[in-house]
Write an enzyme that holds these catalytic residues in place. Sequence first.
Site, PDB file in Angstrom:
ATOM      1  N   GLY A  63      50.162  71.294  30.705  1.00 23.97           N
ATOM      2  CA  GLY A  63      51.111  72.289  31.187  1.00 23.97           C
ATOM      3  C   GLY A  63      50.650  73.038  32.421  1.00 23.97           C
ATOM      4  O   GLY A  63      51.238  74.032  32.818  1.00 23.97           O
ATOM      5  N   ASP A  97      52.031  60.737  40.404  1.00 21.79           N
ATOM      6  CA  ASP A  97      50.892  61.047  39.539  1.00 21.79           C
ATOM      7  C   ASP A  97      50.170  59.778  39.096  1.00 21.79           C
ATOM      8  O   ASP A  97      48.942  59.691  39.122  1.00 21.79           O
ATOM      9  CB  ASP A  97      51.363  61.825  38.302  1.00 21.79           C
ATOM     10  CG  ASP A  97      52.154  63.059  38.673  1.00 21.79           C
ATOM     11  OD1 ASP A  97      52.132  63.440  39.860  1.00 21.79           O
ATOM     12  OD2 ASP A  97      52.801  63.642  37.786  1.00 21.79           O
ATOM     13  N   ASP A 155      58.541  62.433  45.931  1.00 22.87           N
ATOM     14  CA  ASP A 155      58.277  61.061  45.442  1.00 22.87           C
ATOM     15  C   ASP A 155      59.519  60.392  44.875  1.00 22.87           C
ATOM     16  O   ASP A 155      59.658  59.181  44.962  1.00 22.87           O
ATOM     17  CB  ASP A 155      57.079  61.002  44.477  1.00 22.87           C
ATOM     18  CG  ASP A 155      57.267  61.764  43.172  1.00 22.87           C
ATOM     19  OD1 ASP A 155      58.225  62.540  43.055  1.00 22.87           O
ATOM     20  OD2 ASP A 155      56.442  61.551  42.263  1.00 22.87           O
ATOM     21  N   TYR A 190      63.439  70.254  36.356  1.00 19.02           N
ATOM     22  CA  TYR A 190      63.011  69.089  37.143  1.00 19.02           C
ATOM     23  C   TYR A 190      64.150  68.081  37.263  1.00 19.02           C
ATOM     24  O   TYR A 190      64.475  67.628  38.365  1.00 19.02           O
ATOM     25  CB  TYR A 190      61.800  68.447  36.462  1.00 19.02           C
ATOM     26  CG  TYR A 190      61.187  67.298  37.226  1.00 19.02           C
ATOM     27  CD1 TYR A 190      60.209  67.524  38.190  1.00 19.02           C
ATOM     28  CD2 TYR A 190      61.576  65.977  36.979  1.00 19.02           C
ATOM     29  CE1 TYR A 190      59.635  66.472  38.885  1.00 19.02           C
ATOM     30  CE2 TYR A 190      61.004  64.927  37.668  1.00 19.02           C
ATOM     31  CZ  TYR A 190      60.037  65.179  38.618  1.00 19.02           C
ATOM     32  OH  TYR A 190      59.466  64.132  39.306  1.00 19.02           O
ATOM     33  N   GLU A 237      55.688  67.706  47.858  1.00 20.59           N
ATOM     34  CA  GLU A 237      56.160  67.974  46.495  1.00 20.59           C
ATOM     35  C   GLU A 237      57.649  67.680  46.374  1.00 20.59           C
ATOM     36  O   GLU A 237      58.426  68.017  47.269  1.00 20.59           O
ATOM     37  CB  GLU A 237      55.897  69.449  46.182  1.00 20.59           C
ATOM     38  CG  GLU A 237      55.380  69.677  44.800  1.00 20.59           C
ATOM     39  CD  GLU A 237      53.977  69.152  44.558  1.00 20.59           C
ATOM     40  OE1 GLU A 237      53.859  68.069  43.928  1.00 20.59           O
ATOM     41  OE2 GLU A 237      53.009  69.801  44.969  1.00 20.59           O
ATOM     42  N   HIS A 238      58.003  67.056  45.275  1.00 22.30           N
ATOM     43  CA  HIS A 238      59.392  66.658  45.010  1.00 22.30           C
ATOM     44  C   HIS A 238      59.915  65.699  46.079  1.00 22.30           C
ATOM     45  O   HIS A 238      61.113  65.656  46.358  1.00 22.30           O
ATOM     46  CB  HIS A 238      60.310  67.874  44.858  1.00 22.30           C
ATOM     47  CG  HIS A 238      59.993  68.659  43.621  1.00 22.30           C
ATOM     48  ND1 HIS A 238      60.508  68.328  42.380  1.00 22.30           N
ATOM     49  CD2 HIS A 238      59.171  69.709  43.409  1.00 22.30           C
ATOM     50  CE1 HIS A 238      60.037  69.172  41.471  1.00 22.30           C
ATOM     51  NE2 HIS A 238      59.215  70.020  42.073  1.00 22.30           N
TER      52      HIS A 238
HETATM   53  C1  GLA Z   1      55.746  66.055  38.700  1.00 26.55           C
HETATM   54  C2  GLA Z   1      56.171  64.595  38.661  1.00 26.55           C
HETATM   55  C3  GLA Z   1      55.890  63.894  39.994  1.00 26.55           C
HETATM   56  C4  GLA Z   1      56.438  64.704  41.159  1.00 26.55           C
HETATM   57  C5  GLA Z   1      56.031  66.168  41.058  1.00 26.55           C
HETATM   58  C6  GLA Z   1      56.671  67.011  42.112  1.00 26.55           C
HETATM   59  O1  GLA Z   1      54.357  66.133  38.789  1.00 26.55           O
HETATM   60  O2  GLA Z   1      55.475  63.917  37.633  1.00 26.55           O
HETATM   61  O3  GLA Z   1      56.436  62.605  39.963  1.00 26.55           O
HETATM   62  O4  GLA Z   1      57.819  64.568  41.262  1.00 26.55           O
HETATM   63  O5  GLA Z   1      56.356  66.715  39.794  1.00 26.55           O
HETATM   64  O6  GLA Z   1      56.187  66.677  43.359  1.00 26.55           O
END
Ligand code: GLA
Length: 367
Positions: A117, A167, A31, A218, A28-29
Amino acid sequence: MKTAFQKLYDRVPLCLSEAPGRVNLIGEHTDYNGGFVLPTLIPQKTLVQLAPRNDRKVQLATMDRDGSLRRFHYLLGEEQAQENWGDYVQGLTWLYAREGIEIQGFDALISSHVPMGAGLSSSAALLVAFSRALRQSFSLNLSDVQVALLCQRVENEFVGARVGIMDQMAISLGDHDHALFLDTRDLSTRLITLPWDRMDLFVIYSGVRHRLMEGGGYNSRRRECEEACHLLGVKELRDVDELQRLGNLPELYKKRARHVVTENKRVLLAVEALEKGHMQELGRLMQESHQSMRDDYEVSVPEIDILVEESMREPGVFGARLTGGGFGGSIVGICEPGLALTLAQRIVDRASRRFDETPGILVPECP
Ligand code: GLA
């Protein structure tokens, strides 16, 4: 009986396309830091019915779950962001024009079953489903990777959300029986079989809606990572192998970078664990990932932490963590095969006594 599309546009759709939501198992975080991710798909989908027109008009409608319709129209070449669902479609046609990808006007009906959401990529599902409809209707020569990259640019350049590529790639290239191991630096991918004889998956929505654009959490995390790179003299946090290198960073940047560096390592170990069928090990890595997101990256909320805590009180659960961007959204967990629904129900029952929001089970889909 006329279908909703026929009632709206007085003709039949030429194509029907779809795309599901995604859930990230771990990574997570990472990409937008050139790192690794490991998402899979959820059963809930977005459907798009579409019929091309001979002019430059675009007519859109979305149908909510209760059957109510919202409508919107515009002309190709006159796209203007309105901060609503129509922006994703407007963004696509705006970007296609800039890229010289030729299309005509069209009539379309969208129905989405991917909860919004909940951190399960309803926007990427809409974008990919719509891209597929346009690709099919106008015979566009676009690969699945190109579709993903264009969808990401719509988010970044038209909608104004600085999301990474996870995603869109997960949804465009993934499938339900695999996790997609993606190296976001070179976009190389490998499908890893999910061993359903050894594990089951559950996803629980906390009831706390997350939005990437609102509040800026974010985007501020992204900025903090960029600042950490600048101070370390590296292009991306992916380039940092050793935690010792973070030693001189100011505390905040050290925490953010530590999450990314350790999370990348966890994804590699998670792939190995999945391939060997070591579910306890995968669960342990998911636990660590959650703690790191909670304490170092600080993107969790109390409701999510409670859901993870309650998950870990169940002996059949191997591991659970916050999934997606955070600041609300959902948890993903893995457990003994065949137990997901029973365990998720127990987790939701106990957790909902501890907070005001109403959590809901999204995977497995309740009968
Ligand atoms: C959201 C973003 C992704 C990624 C995640 C965290 O889903 O769309 O690109 O950064 O957060 O992993």
